[in-house]
Design a protein around this motif. Structure first.
Motif, PDB file in Angstrom:
ATOM      1  N   ASN A 190       0.923  -1.229   0.095  1.00  0.00           N
ATOM      2  CA  ASN A 190      -0.189  -0.059  -0.078  1.00  0.00           C
ATOM      3  C   ASN A 190       0.816   1.122  -0.023  1.00  0.00           C
ATOM      4  O   ASN A 190       1.886   1.198   0.543  1.00  0.00           O
ATOM      5  N   ILE A 191       0.407   2.078  -1.051  1.00  0.00           N
ATOM      6  CA  ILE A 191       1.305   3.413  -0.830  1.00  0.00           C
ATOM      7  C   ILE A 191       0.544   4.561  -0.540  1.00  0.00           C
ATOM      8  O   ILE A 191      -0.760   4.804  -1.342  1.00  0.00           O
TER       9      ILE A 191
ATOM     10  N   LYS B 104      -3.821   7.680  -1.831  1.00  0.00           N
ATOM     11  CA  LYS B 104      -3.609   6.197  -1.666  1.00  0.00           C
ATOM     12  C   LYS B 104      -3.901   5.190  -2.573  1.00  0.00           C
ATOM     13  O   LYS B 104      -4.876   5.222  -3.416  1.00  0.00           O
ATOM     14  N   PHE B 105      -2.857   4.232  -2.915  1.00  0.00           N
ATOM     15  CA  PHE B 105      -3.129   3.421  -3.716  1.00  0.00           C
ATOM     16  C   PHE B 105      -2.591   1.858  -3.345  1.00  0.00           C
ATOM     17  O   PHE B 105      -2.017   1.941  -2.294  1.00  0.00           O
ATOM     18  N   SER B 106      -3.227   0.751  -3.856  1.00  0.00           N
ATOM     19  CA  SER B 106      -2.654  -0.318  -3.644  1.00  0.00           C
ATOM     20  C   SER B 106      -1.970  -0.692  -4.899  1.00  0.00           C
ATOM     21  O   SER B 106      -2.592  -0.982  -5.959  1.00  0.00           O
TER      22      SER B 106
ATOM     23  N   THR C 136      -3.777   0.292  -8.190  1.00  0.00           N
ATOM     24  CA  THR C 136      -5.212   0.173  -8.003  1.00  0.00           C
ATOM     25  C   THR C 136      -5.382   1.088  -6.850  1.00  0.00           C
ATOM     26  O   THR C 136      -5.063   1.368  -5.919  1.00  0.00           O
ATOM     27  N   GLU C 137      -6.664   1.996  -7.176  1.00  0.00           N
ATOM     28  CA  GLU C 137      -7.352   2.801  -6.065  1.00  0.00           C
ATOM     29  C   GLU C 137      -7.682   1.886  -4.844  1.00  0.00           C
ATOM     30  O   GLU C 137      -8.238   0.884  -4.920  1.00  0.00           O
ATOM     31  N   LYS C 138      -7.052   2.280  -3.806  1.00  0.00           N
ATOM     32  CA  LYS C 138      -7.276   1.661  -2.391  1.00  0.00           C
ATOM     33  C   LYS C 138      -8.542   1.854  -2.192  1.00  0.00           C
ATOM     34  O   LYS C 138      -9.207   2.954  -2.193  1.00  0.00           O
ATOM     35  N   ILE C 139      -9.060   0.958  -1.434  1.00  0.00           N
ATOM     36  CA  ILE C 139     -10.588   0.996  -0.889  1.00  0.00           C
ATOM     37  C   ILE C 139     -10.415   1.911   0.439  1.00  0.00           C
ATOM     38  O   ILE C 139      -9.938   1.307   1.410  1.00  0.00           O
TER      39      ILE C 139
END
Length: 662
Positions: A208-209, A225-227, A276-279
């Motif tokens: 996670n970034i 925030k991204f995964s 990917t867009e983080k949840i």
């Protein structure tokens, strides 16, 4: 296997020893004497954008590695270049103490030069008293991600070694986001840490970034925030992307946007990833219509009703996750508001989530229940269909998200979303023999056969505690699902398969040929760098398939008499297997449901194929000039402006509908 800090350090030893930390700022630096933001070794480094002042977007030449991160064939070097690099030349920096010549260009020590090269063609290079064979490979991915910190723990450990030691470890970093056109964004990383459950213990790690400011990656909406998904167990590297994008195309709320990216850290190429867009919830997050404080009123008291985000997750752990144990022993993790013991409302929120989820869970177990009193039926149907299409092994077990919020009438309900975690789907996993026998399923790896209705079924009964299983058997959901399938899923999948050329459902859902073009060269680098294409016995056999097709106009289902063969050591074949499995599964589902389907009226869909295209406009034009006839029902669908006549104005409107201009 678990990759330890020590194992990773074997291949990175050179990258974190020689040289000192370079200055992070780059100002008034000559183009031929670049400054790198991380420790360098005796190596050559390639720049993502030639001549730029950037200090982060550099990668060293490297050897192939094995799953334990040991080097293989130390005399064979590769440059794994991002898509931003020219296909004919690249800026190379020489960190050796002596001059190095590459393709007839001499690069003085401590300087860089533009060097011509040919993709996938080897050249001989002498450096540091040794001779190497050097091959240049270039990616096709939508973006490249660089994250650098040569002292992540304060004791000299480079970033990935430190993070891989323990999932709880985190660090800040400098970095670069480089798109295919060479645009560089050097926004720093506020925090990067490991993520995932079963995926975390694999050799290729997911992360996670969190960036220090909002950024856009490959054209995605700006976020912090991204995964970063490794897709390690998916030989096609794309099952998650297929189903996330499809979920968005059919209107599933909060479907995560994502891009294929190449991941680099401290001068090392780590492979092809999916950014990917983080949840998350919040104003600038994926779920942007609720926030983490909505459970409190203006006076700081817990509201009678409030929205929340939760995940059905059998892996929830005491002391690590904020979760409640609901009926039938189901663990439901509370993702928002995410509170710690002692926080205001900690127990009240848990009790509220437990109460609401139990009511939903109990209603879902009754196939005849009016589920619309507890949940948004359409979103639950779409959630089921994504899992059913994929035959997702984890369906209803983990990574099953629900947003509890008010609907358009102000009633609080569960919405089935966002979709997440589909590497064990689309014919990828073998499943567990004992479980499959208990469920009564013999064809799990095949594209035929219902799945969600059997997942976690108790032996010799229809009873199940699995939420997706129960949703899939609800009469109300099934009625909605048939039309959603034919009117939302089928047009999208036909476009994906290349059967239709026009699709207005989403401008970020592509054909399988387009996805392949974006991924193929990045995948070649991923596997050439050393990652195995088949990672475990859990992966099913992908060597052959009798492909299936369904013609919605005639209701005809066909299965090829000839098996298509796939080489399980070829990325291209494994990609095609995943894509063919999905379209064949869609054909099977369509055949099962076609007799139950009564088309909804879609204005402009005159030919009744479930979507509005230029073919509908052409049919109307022919009708206007008496070159074709229309039924009474077709005339109603063709009369777009509702004036009781079918004219060129209606044909024009249909053309606009077909291209999304109306």
């Amino acid at each position: 296997m678990k990759t330890t800090k020590k194992a990773i350090s074997i291949v990175l030893a050179g990258l974190i020893t020689a040289g000192s930390m370079s200055a992070l700022s780059v100002s008034a630096v000559e183009e031929t004497s670049p400054t790198l933001s991380f420790k360098t070794q005796n190596a050559l480094y390639a720049h993502a954008v030639s001549g730029s002042a950037d200090s982060d977007a550099w990668v060293a030449w490297q050897c192939e590695h094995n799953e334990y991160m040991n080097e293989i064939n130390a005399n064979q070097k590769y440059f794994f270049l991002p898509s931003s690099v020219s296909s004919t030349s690249v800026e190379i920096y020489n960190a050796y103490s002596n001059n190095v010549t590459v393709n007839n260009v001499t690069i003085p020590s401590g300087e860089s030069r533009e060097v011509s090269y040919t993709i996938d063609k080897s050249t001989s290079v002498s450096a540091g008293g040794k001779t190497y064979s050097l091959t240049f490979l270039k990616s096709s991915a939508e973006s490249a991600i660089y994250v650098n910190n040569s002292n992540a723990d304060g004791n000299g450990s480079e970033l990935i070694s430190y993070l891989s030691e323990d999932k709880s470890n985190s660090a800040s970093a400098t970095g670069a986001i480089v798109d295919r056109n060479g645009k560089i964004d050097n926004t720093s990383i506020k925090k990067i840490k490991g993520r995932g459950n079963s995926t975390w213990v694999k050799a290729k790690k997911p992360f996670n970034i969190t960036y220090s400011d909002k950024v856009s990656i490959g054209g995605m909406a700006k976020s912090k925030k991204f995964s970063l998904l490794a897709n390690y167990q998916d030989d096609s590297l794309t099952r998650n992307r297929f189903l996330y994008d499809l979920a968005d195309a059919v209107g599933t709320p909060y479907a995560s946007d994502s891009r294929y990216v190449d991941f680099y850290s401290d001068g090392y190429y780590w492979g092809s990833y999916q950014m990917t867009e983080k949840i998350e919830v919040g104003k600038n997050a994926l779920i942007n219509d609720i926030d983490d404080t909505a459970y409190l009123d203006a006076d700081g008291n817990v509201n009678k009703d409030f929205p929340f985000l939760c995940e059905v997750d059998s892996n929830a752990v005491d002391g690590e996750d904020y979760y409640v144990k609901c009926n039938d022993g189901i663990k439901v993790t509370i993702k928002a508001p995410e509170l710690s013991e002692g926080d205001k409302g900690y127990d009240e929120v848990k009790n509220y989530v437990r109460e609401k989820y139990n009511a939903f869970h109990n209603a879902a177990k009754n196939t005849a229940s009016d589920l619309s009193q507890y949940a948004d039926v359409d979103s639950c149907a779409k959630l089921w269909l994504i899992n059913e299409l994929g035959k997702n092994w984890d369906s209803g077990v983990s990574s099953v998200y629900f947003v509890y919020k008010q609907d358009s009438d102000g009633n609080y309900k569960f919405f089935g979303s966002p979709v997440w975690d589909y590497d064990n789907s689309l014919g990828n996993a073998t499943g567990s023999a004992w479980d499959l026998k208990n469920f009564g399923v013999k064809d799990y790896t095949q594209y035929s056969g219902w799945w969600c209705r059997f997942k976690d079924r108790q032996k010799r009964t229809q009873s199940s505690t699995n939420i997706i299983n129960n949703i899939s058997r609800n009469t109300q959901v099934n009625k909605a699902a048939v039309n959603i399938w034919f009117e939302k899923f089928v047009p999208a999948i036909n476009y994906f398969a290349g059967k239709t050329q026009n699709y207005s459902g989403s401008n970020e859902f592509y054909s399988k040929a387009q996805y392949y073009d974006l991924l193929k060269d990045s995948a070649e680098m991923n596997y050439k760098s050393g990652w195995y294409i088949k990672t475990s016995s859990w992966i099913s056999d992908h060597t052959s398939m009798n492909k299936a097709d369904f013609d919605i106009k005639t209701g005809t289902y066909t299965v090829s008499n000839t098996k298509t063969s796939y080489n399980q050591n070829s990325f291209t074949d494994m990609y095609n297997y995943a894509a063919d499995w999905m379209t064949s599964r869609a054909a099977w589902i369509s055949n099962e449901w076609f007799s139950e389907y009564t088309p909804s009226e879609i204005k402009g869909d005159v030919d009744g194929d479930g979507t509005v295209t230029v073919m509908d406009a052409t049919l109307v034009q022919k009708y206007i000039v008496n070159a074709a006839t229309l039924t009474a029902d077709q005339i109603v669908l063709a009369d777009i402006n509702g004036d009781g006549m079918v004219t060129v104005l209606d044909a024009t409107c249909i053309q606009k509908l077909a291209i999304g201009a109306l």
